[in-house]
Design an enzyme around this catalytic site. Structure first.
Site, PDB file in Angstrom:
ATOM      1  CE1 TYR A 186      43.647  70.684  -6.005  1.00 27.89           C
ATOM      2  CE2 TYR A 186      43.458  70.899  -8.375  1.00 27.89           C
ATOM      3  CZ  TYR A 186      43.827  71.421  -7.159  1.00 27.89           C
ATOM      4  OH  TYR A 186      44.351  72.680  -7.097  1.00 27.89           O
ATOM      5  CB  CYS A 204      36.691  70.372  -6.999  1.00 26.36           C
ATOM      6  SG  CYS A 204      38.398  70.720  -7.514  1.00 26.36           S
ATOM      7  CB  CYS A 213      38.184  76.912  -7.935  1.00 23.42           C
ATOM      8  SG  CYS A 213      38.939  77.024  -6.313  1.00 23.42           S
ATOM      9  CD  GLU A 244      42.643  75.737  -8.560  1.00 25.47           C
ATOM     10  OE1 GLU A 244      41.523  75.511  -9.031  1.00 25.47           O
ATOM     11  OE2 GLU A 244      42.834  76.434  -7.552  1.00 25.47           O
ATOM     12  CD  GLU A 281      43.178  80.892  -8.100  1.00 29.46           C
ATOM     13  OE1 GLU A 281      42.859  81.530  -9.127  1.00 29.46           O
ATOM     14  OE2 GLU A 281      42.582  79.874  -7.721  1.00 29.46           O
ATOM     15  CB  THR A 324      42.509  79.001  -3.909  1.00 32.50           C
ATOM     16  OG1 THR A 324      43.395  78.547  -4.925  1.00 32.50           O
ATOM     17  CG2 THR A 324      41.090  78.634  -4.275  1.00 32.50           C
ATOM     18  CB  CYS A 334      39.054  72.252  -0.649  1.00 33.02           C
ATOM     19  SG  CYS A 334      37.799  72.416  -1.891  1.00 33.02           S
ATOM     20  CG  HIS A 369      44.654  71.063  -1.764  1.00 32.92           C
ATOM     21  ND1 HIS A 369      43.332  71.374  -1.509  1.00 32.92           N
ATOM     22  CD2 HIS A 369      45.062  71.944  -2.719  1.00 32.92           C
ATOM     23  CE1 HIS A 369      42.967  72.395  -2.261  1.00 32.92           C
ATOM     24  NE2 HIS A 369      44.001  72.753  -3.008  1.00 32.92           N
TER      25      HIS A 369
HETATM   26 FE1  SF4 Z   1      39.286  74.898  -5.619  1.00 32.92          FE
HETATM   27 FE2  SF4 Z   1      39.222  72.316  -6.144  1.00 32.92          FE
HETATM   28 FE3  SF4 Z   1      41.282  73.389  -4.751  1.00 32.92          FE
HETATM   29 FE4  SF4 Z   1      38.806  73.135  -3.689  1.00 32.92          FE
HETATM   30  S1  SF4 Z   1      40.232  71.480  -4.318  1.00 32.92           S
HETATM   31  S2  SF4 Z   1      40.135  74.886  -3.547  1.00 32.92           S
HETATM   32  S3  SF4 Z   1      37.511  73.563  -5.453  1.00 32.92           S
HETATM   33  S4  SF4 Z   1      40.741  73.738  -6.890  1.00 32.92           S
HETATM   34 FE    FE Z   2      43.784  74.373  -5.384  1.00 35.86          FE
END
Ligand code: SF4
Ligand code: FE
Length: 487
Positions: free
Chosen positions: A296, A298, A100, A446, A257, A191, A104, A292
């Protein structure tokens, strides 16, 4: 100021005076703390990649406020193209860090506020949007990281905020002053909190009239008086204290976190973006959650790394030609690319809000995130299946280096003859890191709970699908209702 690079970002963090606790002690040097440092490296990648020509298209945007080139993490989406690039940026950074990268949440909070503050002002003639845009310009000019803080600790889940035995279990306003408000409460699971310059607070659920003191949104510098950070533990976190050993799995990056406690923190009025307009809490929560859930993307990038690691260990083990192994790798790719479809689709079907900000297709963003609550677990299961049990029974790096037993580990843990045992050990540790260790926080749990637990998405899916239309189509085609059909 122009966009910062990684080094400038690191130096900017050194100027902060954060009150951080970990293992029961105050962390005096947050930036160089060996457990926190990999998470700082991951955020730093969001700065560094913005300066690489090959990533510029995804990482750099044009500010709609100033026309300047800015890091996309500080940008308000001005088109569907911006939304698609955001999804692609998430995958790209996920595959380069395998964890992570934390930035974001602030981007998603700012985009949500750009919509909701505009809508509140349209109804009440307030000046929240003006205040927010001033804050945004400051963030863009200084290329800051914002922690987007939504999740309250929530106490007894069956009770609304004002009925909790302890009224601070949802963050609230405890005092109104001439020049601002004083707030108390805590935000959980934050986060990247201690890698942030600013914290943006949003309410965690829909608030009603009786909870209007909890209907508050604002931004404060992360080192404001009264804010304390308590870092969360991760599985295998203390391996980072052992130095740069192979046992870390991911040698460079990680996430973190924290519980962020607000103990009577003062917020000046020009940093308050919502106060008491409880009927707009749903809008703010849903706008943030939708963005958000798109973010994801990511996990697709982390999935890329895990699939690459799994193919590699199969080759090192000499199992890569077995038909069932090939098929499992195909399944992993199928699941991962299905996730990619979702984050691209919700962006491609985005729309313009009254404020001018582009928002994703909310139904598809929820479907995407719901898939994310499941598929990474299956991808991780298949990876562990192919990797074999050695991933969890492997002795430590120190044993491999031992003059007494190291030679036996090197001899007996050899796979294919042309592959050094150390390489096999490294790839197993990376798989362990993503599926069981520190990075499993980001890739698995997560994925389950970040941006809302699975049930939150199911509620949204049930609400957003047009069931009447589906039924009308069925009734017409079987002749229950008369439709407009060619004969
Ligand atoms: Fe982390 Fe993914 Fe959330 Fe961005 S979207 S803060 S990389 S978990
Ligand atoms: Fe997150």
């Amino acid at each position: 100021m122009a966009m910062m690079n990684a080094k400038q970002y690191e130096e900017s963090l050194r100027k902060l005076n954060l009150k951080v606790y970990q293992f029961g002690k105050r962390v005096e040097n947050v930036v160089d703390d060996p457990i926190i440092r990999p998470s700082m490296n991951a955020v730093a990648a969001t700065y560094e990649f913005a300066h690489r020509p090959e990533h510029e298209d995804l990482m750099v945007a044009t500010s709609h406020l100033t026309g300047e080139r800015i890091n996309r993490f500080t940008h308000i989406h001005q088109s569907v193209d911006d939304l698609v690039k955001k999804s692609k940026m998430g995958r790209m950074l996920g595959r380069n860090t395998a964890c992570c990268f934390q930035r974001c949440v602030g981007m998603d909070a700012m985009n949500a506020l750009s919509i909701t503050t505009y809508d509140i002002d349209a109804k009440y003639g307030t000046e929240y949007n003006k205040r927010f845009l001033k804050f945004l310009e400051y963030v863009q000019k200084n290329d800051l990281v914002c922690d987007g803080a939504m999740t309250d600790t929530k106490g007894d889940r069956s009770l609304p905020p004002h009925k909790q035995a302890d009224p601070d279990l949802f963050l609230r306003v405890v005092e109104e002053k001439v020049d601002g408000i004083v707030v108390r409460g805590a935000k959980a699971h934050q986060t990247g909190a201690v890698n942030s310059h600013e914290i943006i607070i949003m309410p965690t659920i829909t608030m009603r009239e009786e909870d209007k003191d909890y209907a508050v949104s604002f931004a404060v510098p992360s080192d404001s008086e009264g804010i304390t950070y308590i870092i969360g533990r991760q599985s295998c976190d203390t391996r980072k204290l052992e130095g740069m050993t192979i046992d870390r799995g991911n040698m460079y990056y990680g996430g973190h976190e924290a519980l962020v406690v607000f103990d009577n923190v003062f917020v000046p009025w020009d940093r308050v973006f919502m106060y008491k307009e409880h009927e707009f809490t749903t809008s703010l929560v849903e706008n943030f959650a939708s963005y958000h859930r798109q973010s994801y993307a990511c996990k697709v990038g982390v999935g890329d790394v895990l699939i690459g690691a799994t193919q590699t260990i199969a080759e090192m083990n000499g199992t890569d030609r077995a038909s069932h192994v090939r098929d499992k790798i195909v399944e992993m790719n199928h699941l991962n690319e299905t996730l990619y479809c979702g984050c691209i689709a919700c962006a491609s079907e985005g729309h313009r809000e009254h404020s001018g900000t582009y928002q994703v297709n909310v139904l598809l963003a929820n479907v995407h995130k719901h898939n994310v609550t499941r598929f990474p677990y299956e991808i991780a299961r298949l990876s562990q299946d192919i990797a074999g049990g050695l991933m969890v029974t492997l002795p430590s790096a120190a044993d491999f280096e031992s003059p007494e037993v190291g030679k036996w580990l090197d001899k007996y843990y050899k796979g294919r003859a042309d592959v050094p045992t150390e390489h096999r050990m490294r790839i197993l540790r990376l798989i362990e890191n993503i599926t069981l260790g520190t990075a499993a926080v980001g890739y698995l749990t997560e994925s389950m709970h970040g941006a809302g637990s699975p049930q939150a998405q199911r509620i949204m899916i049930a609400r957003l699908v047009n069931m009447n239309e589906k039924q009308r189509l069925a009734r017409e085609l079987c002749g229950i209702d008369k439709g407009d059909h060619v004969s």
